[in-house]
Design a protein around this motif. Structure first.
Motif, PDB file in Angstrom:
ATOM      1  N   SER A 216       0.835  -1.208   0.000  1.00  0.00           N
ATOM      2  CA  SER A 216       0.000   0.000   0.000  1.00  0.00           C
ATOM      3  C   SER A 216       0.868   1.254   0.000  1.00  0.00           C
ATOM      4  CB  SER A 216      -0.983  -0.002   1.174  1.00  0.00           C
ATOM      5  OG  SER A 216      -0.307   0.070   2.410  1.00  0.00           O
ATOM      6  N   LEU A 217       2.058   1.177   0.625  1.00  0.00           N
ATOM      7  CA  LEU A 217       2.999   2.298   0.571  1.00  0.00           C
ATOM      8  C   LEU A 217       3.481   2.498  -0.866  1.00  0.00           C
ATOM      9  CD1 LEU A 217       4.817   4.396   2.134  1.00  0.00           C
ATOM     10  CD2 LEU A 217       6.554   2.592   2.216  1.00  0.00           C
ATOM     11  N   HIS A 218       3.778   1.390  -1.550  1.00  0.00           N
ATOM     12  CA  HIS A 218       4.315   1.468  -2.914  1.00  0.00           C
ATOM     13  C   HIS A 218       3.292   1.960  -3.931  1.00  0.00           C
ATOM     14  CE1 HIS A 218       7.520  -1.714  -1.652  1.00  0.00           C
ATOM     15  NE2 HIS A 218       7.745  -0.515  -1.153  1.00  0.00           N
ATOM     16  N   GLN A 219       2.009   1.863  -3.592  1.00  0.00           N
ATOM     17  CA  GLN A 219       0.989   2.431  -4.482  1.00  0.00           C
ATOM     18  C   GLN A 219       1.082   3.951  -4.485  1.00  0.00           C
ATOM     19  OE1 GLN A 219      -2.362   0.082  -2.650  1.00  0.00           O
ATOM     20  NE2 GLN A 219      -3.077   0.142  -4.771  1.00  0.00           N
ATOM     21  N   LEU A 220       1.569   4.504  -3.384  1.00  0.00           N
ATOM     22  CA  LEU A 220       1.634   5.954  -3.245  1.00  0.00           C
ATOM     23  C   LEU A 220       3.025   6.518  -3.497  1.00  0.00           C
ATOM     24  CD1 LEU A 220      -0.662   6.254  -0.109  1.00  0.00           C
ATOM     25  CD2 LEU A 220      -1.257   6.770  -2.469  1.00  0.00           C
ATOM     26  N   ILE A 221       4.055   5.732  -3.148  1.00  0.00           N
ATOM     27  CA  ILE A 221       5.433   6.155  -3.402  1.00  0.00           C
ATOM     28  C   ILE A 221       6.128   4.990  -4.109  1.00  0.00           C
ATOM     29  CG2 ILE A 221       7.579   7.042  -2.393  1.00  0.00           C
ATOM     30  CD1 ILE A 221       5.970   7.684   0.147  1.00  0.00           C
ATOM     31  N   TYR A 222       6.549   5.204  -5.341  1.00  0.00           N
ATOM     32  CA  TYR A 222       7.099   4.103  -6.135  1.00  0.00           C
ATOM     33  C   TYR A 222       8.366   3.531  -5.495  1.00  0.00           C
ATOM     34  CZ  TYR A 222       3.944   5.763  -9.825  1.00  0.00           C
ATOM     35  OH  TYR A 222       2.838   6.144 -10.545  1.00  0.00           O
ATOM     36  N   PRO A 223       8.528   2.199  -5.553  1.00  0.00           N
ATOM     37  CA  PRO A 223       9.698   1.537  -4.951  1.00  0.00           C
ATOM     38  C   PRO A 223      11.028   2.088  -5.491  1.00  0.00           C
ATOM     39  CG  PRO A 223       8.094  -0.095  -5.709  1.00  0.00           C
ATOM     40  CD  PRO A 223       7.594   1.237  -6.160  1.00  0.00           C
ATOM     41  N   GLU A 224      11.017   2.584  -6.733  1.00  0.00           N
ATOM     42  CA  GLU A 224      12.243   3.138  -7.319  1.00  0.00           C
ATOM     43  C   GLU A 224      12.736   4.379  -6.567  1.00  0.00           C
ATOM     44  OE1 GLU A 224       9.925   1.432 -10.877  1.00  0.00           O
ATOM     45  OE2 GLU A 224       9.479   2.279  -8.912  1.00  0.00           O
ATOM     46  N   CYS A 225      11.877   4.940  -5.730  1.00  0.00           N
ATOM     47  CA  CYS A 225      12.234   6.155  -4.986  1.00  0.00           C
ATOM     48  C   CYS A 225      12.564   5.853  -3.529  1.00  0.00           C
ATOM     49  CB  CYS A 225      11.075   7.143  -5.030  1.00  0.00           C
ATOM     50  SG  CYS A 225      10.443   7.453  -6.684  1.00  0.00           S
ATOM     51  N   LEU A 226      12.503   4.574  -3.138  1.00  0.00           N
ATOM     52  CA  LEU A 226      12.626   4.223  -1.719  1.00  0.00           C
ATOM     53  C   LEU A 226      13.829   3.331  -1.446  1.00  0.00           C
ATOM     54  CD1 LEU A 226       8.865   3.389  -0.998  1.00  0.00           C
ATOM     55  CD2 LEU A 226      10.132   5.366  -0.111  1.00  0.00           C
TER      56      LEU A 226
ATOM     57  N   SER B  48      15.880   0.238   0.604  1.00  0.00           N
ATOM     58  CA  SER B  48      15.471  -1.155   0.831  1.00  0.00           C
ATOM     59  C   SER B  48      14.689  -1.349   2.134  1.00  0.00           C
ATOM     60  CB  SER B  48      16.692  -2.072   0.806  1.00  0.00           C
ATOM     61  OG  SER B  48      17.623  -1.659   1.783  1.00  0.00           O
ATOM     62  N   GLU B  49      14.910  -0.497   3.144  1.00  0.00           N
ATOM     63  CA  GLU B  49      14.160  -0.626   4.410  1.00  0.00           C
ATOM     64  C   GLU B  49      12.656  -0.561   4.175  1.00  0.00           C
ATOM     65  OE1 GLU B  49      17.863   1.737   5.761  1.00  0.00           O
ATOM     66  OE2 GLU B  49      16.703   1.437   3.931  1.00  0.00           O
ATOM     67  N   PHE B  50      12.251   0.152   3.120  1.00  0.00           N
ATOM     68  CA  PHE B  50      10.826   0.297   2.821  1.00  0.00           C
ATOM     69  C   PHE B  50      10.440  -0.508   1.580  1.00  0.00           C
ATOM     70  CE2 PHE B  50      12.140   4.256   4.992  1.00  0.00           C
ATOM     71  CZ  PHE B  50      11.399   4.088   6.159  1.00  0.00           C
ATOM     72  N   GLY B  51      11.200  -1.566   1.346  1.00  0.00           N
ATOM     73  CA  GLY B  51      10.895  -2.426   0.211  1.00  0.00           C
ATOM     74  C   GLY B  51      11.219  -1.796  -1.130  1.00  0.00           C
ATOM     75  N   GLY B  52      12.055  -0.752  -1.108  1.00  0.00           N
ATOM     76  CA  GLY B  52      12.399  -0.061  -2.342  1.00  0.00           C
ATOM     77  C   GLY B  52      13.603  -0.668  -3.033  1.00  0.00           C
TER      78      GLY B  52
ATOM     79  N   PRO C  45      20.161   0.646   1.151  1.00  0.00           N
ATOM     80  CA  PRO C  45      19.709   1.039   2.496  1.00  0.00           C
ATOM     81  C   PRO C  45      20.072   2.501   2.768  1.00  0.00           C
ATOM     82  CG  PRO C  45      20.882  -1.048   2.587  1.00  0.00           C
ATOM     83  CD  PRO C  45      21.035  -0.529   1.186  1.00  0.00           C
ATOM     84  N   TYR C  46      19.246   3.164   3.578  1.00  0.00           N
ATOM     85  CA  TYR C  46      19.495   4.579   3.873  1.00  0.00           C
ATOM     86  C   TYR C  46      20.749   4.738   4.727  1.00  0.00           C
ATOM     87  CZ  TYR C  46      19.037   9.359   5.438  1.00  0.00           C
ATOM     88  OH  TYR C  46      19.300  10.682   5.695  1.00  0.00           O
ATOM     89  N   ASP C  47      21.601   5.660   4.340  1.00  0.00           N
ATOM     90  CA  ASP C  47      22.812   5.965   5.102  1.00  0.00           C
ATOM     91  C   ASP C  47      22.448   7.034   6.127  1.00  0.00           C
ATOM     92  OD1 ASP C  47      25.125   7.064   6.066  1.00  0.00           O
ATOM     93  OD2 ASP C  47      25.921   7.679   4.115  1.00  0.00           O
TER      94      ASP C  47
END
Length: 334
Positions: A239-249, A251-255, A259-261
């Motif tokens: 449901s998060l990926h429907q609103l924010i595409y995985p290409e913009c996220l 890996s912590e958020f399935g993107g 991983p975020y530094d």
């Protein structure tokens, strides 16, 4: 009708200029007039010290309130009133203030380099990283407000706005119990009512049950508009990926991004002094920050923009009561 660009719109892409016209009612032909009309209202509030009234500054408030001059002036007045009423918060309001620096280095907030598919800047908060012996709630709020001050200098972000993702994984009941109504109210006032930013969505992921309980405390302080922009995903990243595409996220958020530094944003703000625990002098508007922000990154790549622009209507996601927390104050950004 053909609109002409003014110097106040310099640096904006043609897409963003058009977006400002369509979504925010921004008209380059009347920009100076709109700004002056807001400025003319300042004399009606002699109780408030308006410390900045230049064109660029007033313009960001107009954009945050879709060029409704009355609402713009209210926000401008509230911005300075909040600072007057909470003087201690803004006493040493710069990245090298020891308390702000600590919060930044602990990842409050995280700021992703890649915008979402609509050009919105993504801020992330990992709630469980709040070490209450190290950072007070107020200092985390100060670090978030300072970060927003830096980011809002970018006119593209004044128009495109922000997205906030709060990850509640491993956020303990003990941590949650430290949040008081006074703290949460301070955050909501600072973010929702007193800051010139457009917040397009506030997304909770992996929230525990007691985060719902907090919502009853903060609900009265949330505008209806803010409530409608809070999405509760639990551990359903689809449901998060429907609103924010995985290409913009990350890996912590399935993107699909790495991983975020956690130290990245702190390094951007602190520059060469990132590891230096002593006092130093540059404030948040230091030049290297503006350079590091680079206004021209091509959001999430053009192919994403070609993907369906439709977004899930707020009502289609589970909208149970949600809440705010340490990091969560951001929740209330408008």
């Amino acid at each position: 009708m053909r609109y002409t660009m003014t110097h106040l719109q310099a640096g904006l892409s043609s897409e963003t200029t058009e977006k400002a016209r369509l979504e925010l009612n921004e008209n380059p032909d009347t920009l100076h007039q709109d700004i002056q009309q807001v400025r003319d209202m300042i004399i009606t509030r002699p109780d408030i010290g308006f410390l900045r009234t230049d064109d660029d500054f007033i313009l960001r408030f107009l954009r945050a309130r879709k060029f409704n001059q009355i609402e713009t002036f209210k926000l401008l007045a509230q911005y300075f009133q909040y600072r007057q009423q909470n003087l201690d918060m803004f006493q040493s309001f710069k990245a090298d203030d020891p308390a702000i620096k600590r919060a930044l280095m602990d990842g409050f907030p995280g700021v992703l380099e890649t915008p979402d598919q609509y050009g919105r800047k993504i801020l992330i908060l990992f709630a469980s990283n709040w070490d209450q012996s190290r950072n007070s709630f107020t200092d985390i709020l100060r670090a978030i407000l300072l970060s927003l001050e830096v980011l809002i200098e970018d006119p593209e972000l004044q128009i495109n706005g922000f997205i906030l993702i709060i990850d509640w994984s491993n956020f303990s009941f003990k941590q949650a119990s430290k949040l008081t109504p006074t703290m949460l109210k301070l955050a909501i006032e600072g973010l929702q009512d007193s800051f010139p930013a457009r917040f397009g969505g506030i997304h909770f992921v992996n929230q525990p049950w007691y985060i719902h309980a907090l919502y009853t405390i903060i609900k009265p302080f949330l505008k209806d508009k803010t409530r409608k922009r809070i999405f509760l995903h639990g551990n359903n990243l689809n449901s998060l990926h429907q609103l924010i595409y995985p290409e913009c996220l990350p890996s912590e958020f399935g993107g699909t991004l790495p991983p975020y530094d956690m130290g990245m944003w702190a390094r951007t703000l602190l520059g060469p002094d990132y590891n230096d625990e002593t006092e130093y002098t540059h404030t948040y508007d230091a030049l290297h920050v503006k350079e590091a922000l680079g206004i021209s990154d091509k959001e999430c790549s053009d192919k994403l923009m070609k993907r369906s622009q439709s977004v899930v209507e707020p009502g289609t996601l589970r909208h149970q009561d949600r809440d705010e927390d340490t990091v969560q104050p951001l929740l209330a950004l408008d």
